[in-house]
Design a protein around this motif. Sequence first.
Motif, PDB file in Angstrom:
ATOM      1  N   ALA A 194     -26.879 -22.941 -82.908  1.00 56.39           N
ATOM      2  CA  ALA A 194     -28.101 -23.613 -82.452  1.00 56.39           C
ATOM      3  C   ALA A 194     -28.117 -25.077 -82.884  1.00 56.39           C
ATOM      4  O   ALA A 194     -28.538 -25.958 -82.113  1.00 56.39           O
ATOM      5  N   ALA A 195     -27.662 -25.348 -84.123  1.00 60.01           N
ATOM      6  CA  ALA A 195     -27.627 -26.727 -84.613  1.00 60.01           C
ATOM      7  C   ALA A 195     -26.676 -27.574 -83.770  1.00 60.01           C
ATOM      8  O   ALA A 195     -26.987 -28.716 -83.406  1.00 60.01           O
ATOM      9  N   CYS A 196     -25.516 -27.020 -83.446  1.00 56.84           N
ATOM     10  CA  CYS A 196     -24.548 -27.751 -82.612  1.00 56.84           C
ATOM     11  C   CYS A 196     -25.133 -28.053 -81.237  1.00 56.84           C
ATOM     12  O   CYS A 196     -24.948 -29.149 -80.691  1.00 56.84           O
ATOM     13  N   MET A 197     -25.862 -27.087 -80.687  1.00 58.52           N
ATOM     14  CA  MET A 197     -26.444 -27.257 -79.367  1.00 58.52           C
ATOM     15  C   MET A 197     -27.591 -28.263 -79.359  1.00 58.52           C
ATOM     16  O   MET A 197     -28.040 -28.706 -78.297  1.00 58.52           O
ATOM     17  N   SER A 198     -28.066 -28.652 -80.550  1.00 60.43           N
ATOM     18  CA  SER A 198     -29.164 -29.615 -80.619  1.00 60.43           C
ATOM     19  C   SER A 198     -28.686 -31.061 -80.476  1.00 60.43           C
ATOM     20  O   SER A 198     -29.517 -31.979 -80.430  1.00 60.43           O
ATOM     21  N   GLU A 199     -27.381 -31.266 -80.415  1.00 62.85           N
ATOM     22  CA  GLU A 199     -26.841 -32.616 -80.186  1.00 62.85           C
ATOM     23  C   GLU A 199     -27.379 -33.170 -78.861  1.00 62.85           C
ATOM     24  O   GLU A 199     -27.221 -32.552 -77.806  1.00 62.85           O
TER      25      GLU A 199
ATOM     26  N   LEU B   3     -17.552 -33.005 -76.230  1.00 69.14           N
ATOM     27  CA  LEU B   3     -16.371 -33.206 -77.081  1.00 69.14           C
ATOM     28  C   LEU B   3     -16.329 -32.151 -78.187  1.00 69.14           C
ATOM     29  O   LEU B   3     -15.267 -31.587 -78.481  1.00 69.14           O
ATOM     30  N   ALA B   4     -17.479 -31.871 -78.805  1.00 73.86           N
ATOM     31  CA  ALA B   4     -17.534 -30.861 -79.866  1.00 73.86           C
ATOM     32  C   ALA B   4     -17.097 -29.504 -79.333  1.00 73.86           C
ATOM     33  O   ALA B   4     -16.361 -28.757 -79.998  1.00 73.86           O
ATOM     34  N   GLN B   5     -17.542 -29.175 -78.115  1.00 69.98           N
ATOM     35  CA  GLN B   5     -17.168 -27.899 -77.512  1.00 69.98           C
ATOM     36  C   GLN B   5     -15.672 -27.828 -77.235  1.00 69.98           C
ATOM     37  O   GLN B   5     -15.047 -26.778 -77.371  1.00 69.98           O
ATOM     38  N   LYS B   6     -15.090 -28.957 -76.855  1.00 65.16           N
ATOM     39  CA  LYS B   6     -13.648 -29.000 -76.589  1.00 65.16           C
ATOM     40  C   LYS B   6     -12.825 -28.983 -77.874  1.00 65.16           C
ATOM     41  O   LYS B   6     -11.723 -28.432 -77.915  1.00 65.16           O
ATOM     42  N   PHE B   7     -13.356 -29.630 -78.926  1.00 63.41           N
ATOM     43  CA  PHE B   7     -12.620 -29.723 -80.189  1.00 63.41           C
ATOM     44  C   PHE B   7     -12.696 -28.439 -81.021  1.00 63.41           C
ATOM     45  O   PHE B   7     -11.878 -28.225 -81.915  1.00 63.41           O
ATOM     46  N   ALA B   8     -13.713 -27.614 -80.757  1.00 62.35           N
ATOM     47  CA  ALA B   8     -13.934 -26.415 -81.581  1.00 62.35           C
ATOM     48  C   ALA B   8     -12.672 -25.554 -81.620  1.00 62.35           C
ATOM     49  O   ALA B   8     -12.096 -25.213 -80.596  1.00 62.35           O
ATOM     50  N   SER B   9     -12.254 -25.207 -82.846  1.00 62.89           N
ATOM     51  CA  SER B   9     -11.027 -24.426 -83.020  1.00 62.89           C
ATOM     52  C   SER B   9     -11.271 -23.290 -84.001  1.00 62.89           C
ATOM     53  O   SER B   9     -12.365 -22.718 -84.040  1.00 62.89           O
ATOM     54  N   SER B  10     -10.267 -22.981 -84.812  1.00 65.87           N
ATOM     55  CA  SER B  10     -10.335 -21.782 -85.657  1.00 65.87           C
ATOM     56  C   SER B  10     -11.482 -21.799 -86.653  1.00 65.87           C
ATOM     57  O   SER B  10     -12.119 -20.770 -86.896  1.00 65.87           O
ATOM     58  N   GLY B  11     -11.783 -22.950 -87.239  1.00 65.80           N
ATOM     59  CA  GLY B  11     -12.867 -23.018 -88.212  1.00 65.80           C
ATOM     60  C   GLY B  11     -14.199 -22.661 -87.595  1.00 65.80           C
ATOM     61  O   GLY B  11     -14.960 -21.860 -88.149  1.00 65.80           O
ATOM     62  N   PHE B  12     -14.489 -23.241 -86.442  1.00 65.03           N
ATOM     63  CA  PHE B  12     -15.745 -22.937 -85.762  1.00 65.03           C
ATOM     64  C   PHE B  12     -15.735 -21.508 -85.239  1.00 65.03           C
ATOM     65  O   PHE B  12     -16.747 -20.812 -85.299  1.00 65.03           O
ATOM     66  N   ARG B  13     -14.584 -21.059 -84.758  1.00 63.83           N
ATOM     67  CA  ARG B  13     -14.485 -19.693 -84.250  1.00 63.83           C
ATOM     68  C   ARG B  13     -14.803 -18.683 -85.349  1.00 63.83           C
ATOM     69  O   ARG B  13     -15.535 -17.721 -85.132  1.00 63.83           O
ATOM     70  N   ASP B  14     -14.265 -18.902 -86.553  1.00 64.30           N
ATOM     71  CA  ASP B  14     -14.490 -17.976 -87.663  1.00 64.30           C
ATOM     72  C   ASP B  14     -15.948 -17.970 -88.111  1.00 64.30           C
ATOM     73  O   ASP B  14     -16.528 -16.906 -88.353  1.00 64.30           O
TER      74      ASP B  14
END
Length: 279
Positions: free
Chosen positions: A190-195, A203-214
């Motif tokens: 929810a915090a990420c979506m508040s951007e 860009l955040a959605q494209k950059f999201a990788s293993s850390g965000f996935r976990d």
Amino acid sequence: MKIGILGLGLIGGSLGFDLRSQGHNVLGVSRRESTCQKAVALGSVEQASVDLSLLASAEVVFICTPIALIVPQFEQLIAYLPSTTVVTDVGSVKAPIVEAISPLWDNFIGGHPMAGRADSGIEAAQRDLFVGKPYVLTPETRTPTAAISVVEEIVRSLGANIYHCQPEQHDRAVAWISHLPVMVSSSLIAACMSETDSEVLQLAQKFASSGFRDTSRVGGGNPELGLMMARYNRQALLRSLQHYRHNLDKLIHLIEQEDWTVLEERLKSTGKARPDFVE
């Protein structure tokens, strides 16, 4: 042994696979006829029905419905079971379930397999889901030893690690390591979506990788399960959320004050503590 499973979702379906592979005769009941048909077709159960009477001949019954349905479904099931039937559940909250069912059924043992996936439903069921995972049992002092032994034997055959504790202890413990992470993970998303800058968000959605996935996995899971955690383990969850908020406030203060030395020590401390929770 003839074993009944009430609720043919992820946990119930997975139980069926493992129990059938060991030669047990597994009977399943679901609210939907389509789920019953899928469970039989997949091989999770030998027979399935929307009628609770199918479980009348079961020696052991696992109640694998959503938390809100465990007690009302059991109250309907009583009419079909002989008093010798051993009943257990798999709900992620134990105190309210044990308090409601134990006075009604001597051979009841609360249970909670700490195993799951983001997906739900019979289609998500898999073999060996419980291998190496904690499986908590919460028998009371008056629970018959023979009934406890029966459930322990089945759980052990799943390859799970058995733990015993009081229902209230279970609920406080899982508030920290299961229910709090769901809420924190949801808040992260929810915090990420508040951007407000759409380009930055993309860009955040494209950059999201293993850390965000976990860190976001459990927050993107079954919303019904998260709601039931909050509703039925409300006090313990609120307590853990308040402690979490307090720790976030400490981090905010350290960063605002540019106190990098204390922040580093804090991060070192949590890094050392993590292996005590996750091997």
